[in-house]
Design a protein around this motif. Structure first.
Motif, PDB file in Angstrom:
ATOM      1  N   LEU A  24       0.821  -1.215   0.000  1.00  0.00           N
ATOM      2  CA  LEU A  24       0.000   0.000   0.000  1.00  0.00           C
ATOM      3  C   LEU A  24       0.852   1.261   0.000  1.00  0.00           C
ATOM      4  O   LEU A  24       0.484   2.260  -0.606  1.00  0.00           O
ATOM      5  N   LYS A  25       1.978   1.208   0.667  1.00  0.00           N
ATOM      6  CA  LYS A  25       2.846   2.385   0.764  1.00  0.00           C
ATOM      7  C   LYS A  25       3.700   2.585  -0.484  1.00  0.00           C
ATOM      8  O   LYS A  25       4.233   3.667  -0.690  1.00  0.00           O
ATOM      9  N   ASP A  26       3.815   1.551  -1.306  1.00  0.00           N
ATOM     10  CA  ASP A  26       4.676   1.599  -2.484  1.00  0.00           C
ATOM     11  C   ASP A  26       3.897   2.159  -3.675  1.00  0.00           C
ATOM     12  O   ASP A  26       2.920   1.558  -4.133  1.00  0.00           O
ATOM     13  N   SER A  27       4.317   3.286  -4.172  1.00  0.00           N
ATOM     14  CA  SER A  27       3.614   3.933  -5.285  1.00  0.00           C
ATOM     15  C   SER A  27       3.667   3.101  -6.575  1.00  0.00           C
ATOM     16  O   SER A  27       2.912   3.357  -7.510  1.00  0.00           O
ATOM     17  N   ARG A  28       4.541   2.111  -6.641  1.00  0.00           N
ATOM     18  CA  ARG A  28       4.638   1.255  -7.828  1.00  0.00           C
ATOM     19  C   ARG A  28       3.622   0.110  -7.818  1.00  0.00           C
ATOM     20  O   ARG A  28       3.469  -0.595  -8.802  1.00  0.00           O
ATOM     21  N   THR A  29       2.928  -0.063  -6.698  1.00  0.00           N
ATOM     22  CA  THR A  29       1.954  -1.146  -6.586  1.00  0.00           C
ATOM     23  C   THR A  29       0.804  -0.908  -7.561  1.00  0.00           C
ATOM     24  O   THR A  29       0.253   0.184  -7.628  1.00  0.00           O
ATOM     25  N   LYS A  30       0.456  -1.946  -8.303  1.00  0.00           N
ATOM     26  CA  LYS A  30      -0.615  -1.841  -9.294  1.00  0.00           C
ATOM     27  C   LYS A  30      -1.958  -1.611  -8.597  1.00  0.00           C
ATOM     28  O   LYS A  30      -2.196  -2.092  -7.491  1.00  0.00           O
ATOM     29  N   LYS A  31      -2.815  -0.894  -9.285  1.00  0.00           N
ATOM     30  CA  LYS A  31      -4.144  -0.578  -8.759  1.00  0.00           C
ATOM     31  C   LYS A  31      -4.909  -1.851  -8.406  1.00  0.00           C
ATOM     32  O   LYS A  31      -5.621  -1.909  -7.404  1.00  0.00           O
ATOM     33  N   LYS A  32      -4.754  -2.893  -9.212  1.00  0.00           N
ATOM     34  CA  LYS A  32      -5.438  -4.166  -8.959  1.00  0.00           C
ATOM     35  C   LYS A  32      -5.028  -4.730  -7.597  1.00  0.00           C
ATOM     36  O   LYS A  32      -5.875  -5.213  -6.843  1.00  0.00           O
ATOM     37  N   THR A  33      -3.743  -4.649  -7.285  1.00  0.00           N
ATOM     38  CA  THR A  33      -3.253  -5.149  -6.005  1.00  0.00           C
ATOM     39  C   THR A  33      -3.794  -4.315  -4.854  1.00  0.00           C
ATOM     40  O   THR A  33      -4.210  -4.850  -3.824  1.00  0.00           O
ATOM     41  N   VAL A  34      -3.813  -2.997  -5.034  1.00  0.00           N
ATOM     42  CA  VAL A  34      -4.379  -2.108  -4.007  1.00  0.00           C
ATOM     43  C   VAL A  34      -5.849  -2.464  -3.779  1.00  0.00           C
ATOM     44  O   VAL A  34      -6.308  -2.542  -2.631  1.00  0.00           O
ATOM     45  N   ASN A  35      -6.584  -2.711  -4.852  1.00  0.00           N
ATOM     46  CA  ASN A  35      -7.996  -3.086  -4.728  1.00  0.00           C
ATOM     47  C   ASN A  35      -8.166  -4.415  -3.990  1.00  0.00           C
ATOM     48  O   ASN A  35      -9.082  -4.574  -3.178  1.00  0.00           O
ATOM     49  N   GLU A  36      -7.282  -5.372  -4.258  1.00  0.00           N
ATOM     50  CA  GLU A  36      -7.347  -6.667  -3.577  1.00  0.00           C
ATOM     51  C   GLU A  36      -7.067  -6.501  -2.083  1.00  0.00           C
ATOM     52  O   GLU A  36      -7.746  -7.104  -1.244  1.00  0.00           O
ATOM     53  N   ILE A  37      -6.078  -5.684  -1.751  1.00  0.00           N
ATOM     54  CA  ILE A  37      -5.771  -5.421  -0.345  1.00  0.00           C
ATOM     55  C   ILE A  37      -6.938  -4.700   0.314  1.00  0.00           C
ATOM     56  O   ILE A  37      -7.322  -5.015   1.451  1.00  0.00           O
ATOM     57  N   ASN A  38      -7.523  -3.764  -0.399  1.00  0.00           N
ATOM     58  CA  ASN A  38      -8.682  -3.037   0.099  1.00  0.00           C
ATOM     59  C   ASN A  38      -9.818  -4.008   0.446  1.00  0.00           C
ATOM     60  O   ASN A  38     -10.419  -3.912   1.521  1.00  0.00           O
ATOM     61  N   GLN A  39     -10.098  -4.954  -0.432  1.00  0.00           N
ATOM     62  CA  GLN A  39     -11.151  -5.943  -0.175  1.00  0.00           C
ATOM     63  C   GLN A  39     -10.786  -6.837   1.016  1.00  0.00           C
ATOM     64  O   GLN A  39     -11.649  -7.205   1.809  1.00  0.00           O
ATOM     65  N   TRP A  40      -9.525  -7.187   1.148  1.00  0.00           N
ATOM     66  CA  TRP A  40      -9.049  -8.007   2.264  1.00  0.00           C
ATOM     67  C   TRP A  40      -9.269  -7.271   3.583  1.00  0.00           C
ATOM     68  O   TRP A  40      -9.789  -7.828   4.540  1.00  0.00           O
ATOM     69  N   VAL A  41      -8.896  -5.989   3.610  1.00  0.00           N
ATOM     70  CA  VAL A  41      -9.028  -5.190   4.820  1.00  0.00           C
ATOM     71  C   VAL A  41     -10.498  -4.936   5.152  1.00  0.00           C
ATOM     72  O   VAL A  41     -10.876  -4.915   6.329  1.00  0.00           O
ATOM     73  N   LYS A  42     -11.340  -4.779   4.149  1.00  0.00           N
ATOM     74  CA  LYS A  42     -12.756  -4.452   4.350  1.00  0.00           C
ATOM     75  C   LYS A  42     -13.588  -5.603   4.905  1.00  0.00           C
ATOM     76  O   LYS A  42     -14.732  -5.390   5.287  1.00  0.00           O
ATOM     77  N   GLN A  43     -13.033  -6.796   4.948  1.00  0.00           N
ATOM     78  CA  GLN A  43     -13.814  -7.922   5.465  1.00  0.00           C
ATOM     79  C   GLN A  43     -14.345  -7.553   6.854  1.00  0.00           C
ATOM     80  O   GLN A  43     -13.628  -6.989   7.675  1.00  0.00           O
ATOM     81  N   PRO A  44     -15.618  -7.877   7.121  1.00  0.00           N
ATOM     82  CA  PRO A  44     -16.204  -7.508   8.411  1.00  0.00           C
ATOM     83  C   PRO A  44     -15.433  -8.096   9.592  1.00  0.00           C
ATOM     84  O   PRO A  44     -14.960  -9.227   9.541  1.00  0.00           O
ATOM     85  N   ILE A  45     -15.311  -7.298  10.636  1.00  0.00           N
ATOM     86  CA  ILE A  45     -14.689  -7.751  11.878  1.00  0.00           C
ATOM     87  C   ILE A  45     -15.798  -8.363  12.729  1.00  0.00           C
ATOM     88  O   ILE A  45     -16.809  -7.720  13.004  1.00  0.00           O
ATOM     89  N   VAL A  46     -15.604  -9.605  13.158  1.00  0.00           N
ATOM     90  CA  VAL A  46     -16.641 -10.325  13.879  1.00  0.00           C
ATOM     91  C   VAL A  46     -16.155 -10.741  15.263  1.00  0.00           C
ATOM     92  O   VAL A  46     -15.263 -11.587  15.378  1.00  0.00           O
ATOM     93  N   ASN A  47     -16.680 -10.126  16.289  1.00  0.00           N
ATOM     94  CA  ASN A  47     -16.474 -10.548  17.678  1.00  0.00           C
ATOM     95  C   ASN A  47     -15.025 -10.693  18.126  1.00  0.00           C
ATOM     96  O   ASN A  47     -14.748 -11.430  19.064  1.00  0.00           O
ATOM     97  N   ASP A  48     -14.088 -10.054  17.488  1.00  0.00           N
ATOM     98  CA  ASP A  48     -12.682 -10.157  17.864  1.00  0.00           C
ATOM     99  C   ASP A  48     -12.224 -11.600  18.083  1.00  0.00           C
ATOM    100  O   ASP A  48     -11.462 -11.901  18.976  1.00  0.00           O
ATOM    101  N   LYS A  49     -12.700 -12.498  17.238  1.00  0.00           N
ATOM    102  CA  LYS A  49     -12.301 -13.899  17.317  1.00  0.00           C
ATOM    103  C   LYS A  49     -11.543 -14.273  16.051  1.00  0.00           C
ATOM    104  O   LYS A  49     -11.718 -13.664  15.010  1.00  0.00           O
ATOM    105  N   LEU A  50     -10.720 -15.294  16.174  1.00  0.00           N
ATOM    106  CA  LEU A  50     -10.032 -15.797  14.992  1.00  0.00           C
ATOM    107  C   LEU A  50     -11.066 -16.383  14.038  1.00  0.00           C
ATOM    108  O   LEU A  50     -11.958 -17.117  14.461  1.00  0.00           O
ATOM    109  N   ALA A  51     -10.945 -16.037  12.780  1.00  0.00           N
ATOM    110  CA  ALA A  51     -11.860 -16.560  11.762  1.00  0.00           C
ATOM    111  C   ALA A  51     -11.332 -17.909  11.298  1.00  0.00           C
ATOM    112  O   ALA A  51     -10.510 -17.986  10.400  1.00  0.00           O
ATOM    113  N   GLY A  52     -11.797 -18.970  11.937  1.00  0.00           N
ATOM    114  CA  GLY A  52     -11.291 -20.314  11.669  1.00  0.00           C
ATOM    115  C   GLY A  52     -11.403 -20.746  10.228  1.00  0.00           C
ATOM    116  O   GLY A  52     -10.556 -21.463   9.716  1.00  0.00           O
TER     117      GLY A  52
END
Length: 83
Positions: A24-52
């Motif tokens: 994310l901090k690297d300006s050379r990162t492709k937009k597609k990769t940034v979008n994939e990371i964005n989707q990864w981060v956006k996953q709902p946080i559920v009860n502060d438990k490990l998502a088995g």
């Protein structure tokens, strides 16, 4: 094949997490990769438990390495929106 040690599991989660942040901090990162990371981060946080069922979800990586996923999620999404 031998099972991973607890330390190896921690290192894998840390590596996934850190690679994503560095990308994310690297300006050379492709937009597609940034979008994939964005989707990864956006996953709902559920009860502060490990998502088995999702061993390398953003939430699980945060919890395994000892950081608060809710606070970090907000900060990272704000950062992504400013890219």
């Amino acid at each position: 094949m031998n099972a991973l040690t607890e330390k190896e599991v921690l290192l894998l989660h840390e590596a996934v997490f850190m690679r994503s942040l560095h990308a994310l901090k690297d300006s050379r990162t492709k937009k597609k990769t940034v979008n994939e990371i964005n989707q990864w981060v956006k996953q709902p946080i559920v009860n502060d438990k490990l998502a088995g069922d999702k061993p390398f979800s953003f939430q699980t990586c945060c919890l395994v390495i000892g950081v608060n996923p809710v606070i970090l999620q907000n900060n990272i999404l704000q950062f992504i929106n400013n890219i």
